[in-house]
Motif scaffolding. Structure first.
Motif, PDB file in Angstrom:
ATOM      1  N   GLU A 127      30.200  30.462  36.547  1.00 19.31           N
ATOM      2  CA  GLU A 127      31.466  30.141  35.889  1.00 19.31           C
ATOM      3  C   GLU A 127      32.607  30.944  36.510  1.00 19.31           C
ATOM      4  O   GLU A 127      33.694  30.423  36.750  1.00 19.31           O
ATOM      5  CB  GLU A 127      31.393  30.472  34.397  1.00 19.31           C
ATOM      6  N   GLY A 128      32.340  32.226  36.745  1.00 21.59           N
ATOM      7  CA  GLY A 128      33.342  33.092  37.344  1.00 21.59           C
ATOM      8  C   GLY A 128      33.712  32.662  38.750  1.00 21.59           C
ATOM      9  O   GLY A 128      34.868  32.733  39.148  1.00 21.59           O
ATOM     10  N   LYS A 129      32.733  32.169  39.510  1.00 17.33           N
ATOM     11  CA  LYS A 129      33.008  31.696  40.874  1.00 17.33           C
ATOM     12  C   LYS A 129      33.979  30.520  40.852  1.00 17.33           C
ATOM     13  O   LYS A 129      34.925  30.475  41.645  1.00 17.33           O
ATOM     14  CB  LYS A 129      31.727  31.306  41.589  1.00 17.33           C
ATOM     15  N   VAL A 130      33.764  29.577  39.935  1.00 15.74           N
ATOM     16  CA  VAL A 130      34.656  28.416  39.838  1.00 15.74           C
ATOM     17  C   VAL A 130      36.082  28.889  39.516  1.00 15.74           C
ATOM     18  O   VAL A 130      37.050  28.450  40.139  1.00 15.74           O
ATOM     19  CB  VAL A 130      34.144  27.422  38.768  1.00 15.74           C
ATOM     20  N   LEU A 131      36.204  29.814  38.567  1.00 15.30           N
ATOM     21  CA  LEU A 131      37.529  30.334  38.201  1.00 15.30           C
ATOM     22  C   LEU A 131      38.132  31.156  39.343  1.00 15.30           C
ATOM     23  O   LEU A 131      39.330  31.071  39.605  1.00 15.30           O
ATOM     24  CB  LEU A 131      37.428  31.182  36.930  1.00 15.30           C
ATOM     25  N   LYS A 141      35.192  36.409  33.176  1.00 18.49           N
ATOM     26  CA  LYS A 141      34.216  35.623  33.931  1.00 18.49           C
ATOM     27  C   LYS A 141      34.374  35.856  35.434  1.00 18.49           C
ATOM     28  O   LYS A 141      33.384  35.944  36.163  1.00 18.49           O
ATOM     29  CB  LYS A 141      34.367  34.134  33.592  1.00 18.49           C
ATOM     30  N   ILE A 142      35.608  35.960  35.885  1.00 17.90           N
ATOM     31  CA  ILE A 142      35.860  36.243  37.305  1.00 17.90           C
ATOM     32  C   ILE A 142      35.281  37.602  37.670  1.00 17.90           C
ATOM     33  O   ILE A 142      34.634  37.762  38.707  1.00 17.90           O
ATOM     34  CB  ILE A 142      37.371  36.176  37.608  1.00 17.90           C
ATOM     35  N   VAL A 143      35.468  38.576  36.805  1.00 22.97           N
ATOM     36  CA  VAL A 143      34.942  39.922  37.051  1.00 22.97           C
ATOM     37  C   VAL A 143      33.420  39.886  37.086  1.00 22.97           C
ATOM     38  O   VAL A 143      32.798  40.558  37.925  1.00 22.97           O
ATOM     39  CB  VAL A 143      35.462  40.926  36.003  1.00 22.97           C
ATOM     40  N   ALA A 144      32.793  39.106  36.221  1.00 17.71           N
ATOM     41  CA  ALA A 144      31.328  38.993  36.251  1.00 17.71           C
ATOM     42  C   ALA A 144      30.869  38.508  37.623  1.00 17.71           C
ATOM     43  O   ALA A 144      29.904  39.034  38.195  1.00 17.71           O
ATOM     44  CB  ALA A 144      30.843  38.048  35.151  1.00 17.71           C
TER      45      ALA A 144
END
Length: 146
Positions: free
Chosen positions: A58-62, A131-134
């Motif tokens: 999810e974080g990768k997409v964001l 999510k980006i940080v994850a």
């Protein structure tokens, strides 16, 4: 000690410190892993991409939609554009997760790199940044940054 000699000593030591900082050759940062030949937009580090968790995906997409334009594919940075986030400077002990939230919300004054200031990212919520940080933390761990 005579005050006159004290003042002279302060000026001499201050001048020596200034000259040392300004003119003494500095060793390369051992954590700076530039892998480009100066080609504008080229990745600045090699990034090993692990199998991502659901949160990481999810974080990768964001990240790709909000950060990748500047910070490059897989947070490898881009020469002349923005720094890599897969770098020891951004390890959790130096830049907490909250630092990423504040950077997205408020922007960041340039302080580690010579890319210029980072503007705030409009429309990116704190939940999005989490999510980006994850995703970034998963990339960091896969590349030896803990």
């Amino acid at each position: 000690m005579n005050p006159k000699y004290f003042v002279i000593a302060v000026f001499v030591l201050g001048g020596a410190a200034f000259a040392y900082d300004k003119f003494w050759p500095k060793p390369e940062n051992p954590h700076s892993v530039q892998t480009t030949a100066g080609e504008a937009g080229a990745p600045l580090v090699n990034v090993t991409v692990p199998v991502l968790s659901a949160a990481g995906e999810e974080g990768k997409v964001l990240f790709d939609g909000n950060c990748g334009t500047c910070h490059g594919s897989n947070a490898a940075g881009q020469d002349g554009v923005a720094p890599p986030l897969v770098h020891v400077i951004y390890e959790p002990n130096h830049h907490s997760d909250m630092a990423f939230v504040l950077a997205a919300k408020n922007g960041v004054r340039a302080h580690h790199w010579r890319f210029g200031d980072m503007p705030p990212r409009e429309g990116v919520s704190d939940a999005d940044v989490a999510k980006i940080v994850a995703y970034v933390r998963e990339l960091q761990r896969a590349n030896g940054i803990h």
